[in-house]
Design an enzyme around this catalytic site. Sequence first.
Site, PDB file in Angstrom:
ATOM      1  N   GLY A   1       9.115   3.073  -1.959  1.00  0.00           N
ATOM      2  CA  GLY A   1       8.504   2.649  -3.209  1.00  0.00           C
ATOM      3  C   GLY A   1       7.411   1.646  -2.931  1.00  0.00           C
ATOM      4  N   THR A   2       6.175   1.933  -3.372  1.00  0.00           N
ATOM      5  CA  THR A   2       5.008   1.183  -2.931  1.00  0.00           C
ATOM      6  C   THR A   2       3.929   1.240  -3.998  1.00  0.00           C
ATOM      7  OG1 THR A   2       5.500   1.916  -0.669  1.00  0.00           O
ATOM      8  CG2 THR A   2       3.336   0.978  -1.026  1.00  0.00           C
ATOM      9  N   VAL A   3       3.016   0.228  -4.018  1.00  0.00           N
ATOM     10  CA  VAL A   3       1.806   0.305  -4.832  1.00  0.00           C
ATOM     11  C   VAL A   3       0.588   0.146  -3.939  1.00  0.00           C
ATOM     12  CG1 VAL A   3       2.901  -0.525  -6.942  1.00  0.00           C
ATOM     13  CG2 VAL A   3       1.856  -2.173  -5.371  1.00  0.00           C
TER      14      VAL A   3
END
Length: 535
Positions: A354-356
Site C-alpha cells: 500500500g503506497t502513494v
Amino acid sequence: MLSFDAQNYPYPSRRNVVYARQGMVATSQPLAAQAGLQILQAGGNAIDAAVAAAAALTVLEPTANGIGGDAFALVWHGGKLHGLNASGSAAAASTQESMRQLGYTTMPKYGPLPVTVPGTPAAWAALSQRFGRLPLTTSMASAIGYARDGFPVSPSVAYAWQQATKLFRAKLTAAHFQSWFDTFAPERAPNAGEVWRSVGHAATLQSIAEDGANGFYRGRLAERIASFVQGAGGHLGTADLAAYQVDWVEPISVNYRGFDVWEIPPNGHGLVALIALNLLKGFDFSERDTVLTYHLQIEAIKLAFADGLAHIADPRHMRVSVADLLSEGYADERRKLIGALASHPLPGNPPRGGTVYLSTADAEGNMVSLIQSNYMNFGSGMVVPGTGIALHNRGNNFSLDPTHPNCIAPGKRPYHTIIPGFLTQAGLPIGPFGVMGGFMQPQGHVQMVMNTVDFHLNPQAALDAPRWEWESGQLVNIEQSTGEHLFRGLAARGHDVNWQNNRLAFGRGQIIWRDKAGIFCGGTEPRTDGAVVGW
C-alpha cells in the site's frame, strides 16, 4: 435527496492530458493535489508542493501511507538529479536469532515485530531544509487542517478502507491493535463522501511542522512510539529512533533508446525496472498490444525479479554490485534466456503493498518524484494511541535466512518496494513518473517507459492503457480491458493468464513531462481518485 453509488461506474470514461506553464501537481487524491497547488501559488517551489501533498496524503489516503511509514524521492534541482532514501532500519534488538527464538521462520506481517524506524517525517524535513522555500508550518497547513477539521472520503479510499477493516477485524484481535480500530474504524469504515477526522493526527503533524520532526525522533513522540511498540512485544526503542538519518544518494540509471531512466539505488527495487529495460532494449517493438510485446515484457520482468530478489538488500550487505547487474554484457547473456515460451525463473512469491506516489513541477525547473508508504495498506495494524501514527510493517520484507543478503540485522534496511522514477534526455529533465503498488511498481515503471518511448503515448494514455502484472511462476494477471486475443495468445505461449477485476491491483500512477518550451503535460491514474492540477 439524490441517490447514487459512488463505487459504480458502468460506462467507459476518458480524461485528457492537462497542460500548464507555471506549475503542476499530480497525486492519487484530488484534495492532496490541490494542497500542493496552493503552495505553488503561495510562492513555494516544487519541493514545498511535494511536501504539502505528501503530508496531506497521510490524512486523505491513510489506507496506503501514514506518518509512520517510509519515503523515497528524486528531485531535479539546480540542473542535477538528487536522490533521497528515507527508508527506516531494523531496531538494534531485531536479529535473525531473536525472531527464531520467538518461533518465526519467516517475518510476520502484522504487529510490532515488522515495525522498522519510520522515515517519512524525516524525509519531509530533509526535503524542506535542503531545497524548500517555505517553512514546514506553511507547507503542512492543509494536512493539519484536513486532519483537525475533517474531509469527505474519496471513493477509492473508502473502498480500500472498508476492505482493510474487514480483514483487520478477522485477523487482528490482540489488544495492541485496538488503537487502530479506535482511530480508523471505531464503529465501521467511512463510506465515500462521509467526513472523517483525526485530532491526534493533526497534533502530530503540527508537532512535526513546528520542530522539523525532531520530537518524532528524539522527543516526546519518540518516547510514545517506543513505549507502545515495546509494550506490545516489539523491538523498536528510543535509541533506534534517535539514531535515524536519511540518506542522500546518487540515483542509478540505464539508457533506453536515447532516454535515461532513473531510479533510487538499493535497498529499493527500482533496480528491477532498470534490469528489465536493459533486457528489453535488445528487442524491436513496433506495436503495443501484441502477444509478442506482452510476452517479451513479462519474460524480462521475471528475469529481473529473479536477480532482484536474490541480490537486493541494504547496499552495505549486497554481494553483487549495481554496475554488474546493469552491465551490457550481463544483459546480453540474460537476454538469451528469453525464448518463445514462458520460462521458469525462481523469484519467490512477491506480496502486495500500500503506497502513494506524487509528482510536482514548477516554472523554475524544479521537479519532484516522491513516493511514501505504510506497506500492505495500513501497515502493521499498530497505531500509537492518540497520535494518528500508523506504523508501517516494512520489516516483513526481511529474510530470516542467515545466508541471504537481505537477512534481518540491527540497523539494517530491508528490501524495499517503493520506487520513484524520473526521465531525462541528453542531461535535460523530461520529468517524474511512478506507479505505486508493492511488487507491481517495477512492472509499472517498465510499462510506463515503453508506453512513452516505444509506443509514443501521451501521459494520460500511457496511464490509461491496460496493464499486466506478473505475480509468480507462470501466473500473469491482466486487466479485464485487455483484448481477448492477448489473453489467449499468452496462454498459448505457456503463461497462466488470469483476468483481474480489482482495478487497484495494477498500481496507481502519475506522470508529468516538461517540453523544451517549459510547458508541463500531466496525466493521472484513472483506476483511483487521481487528479492532476496546474496553473
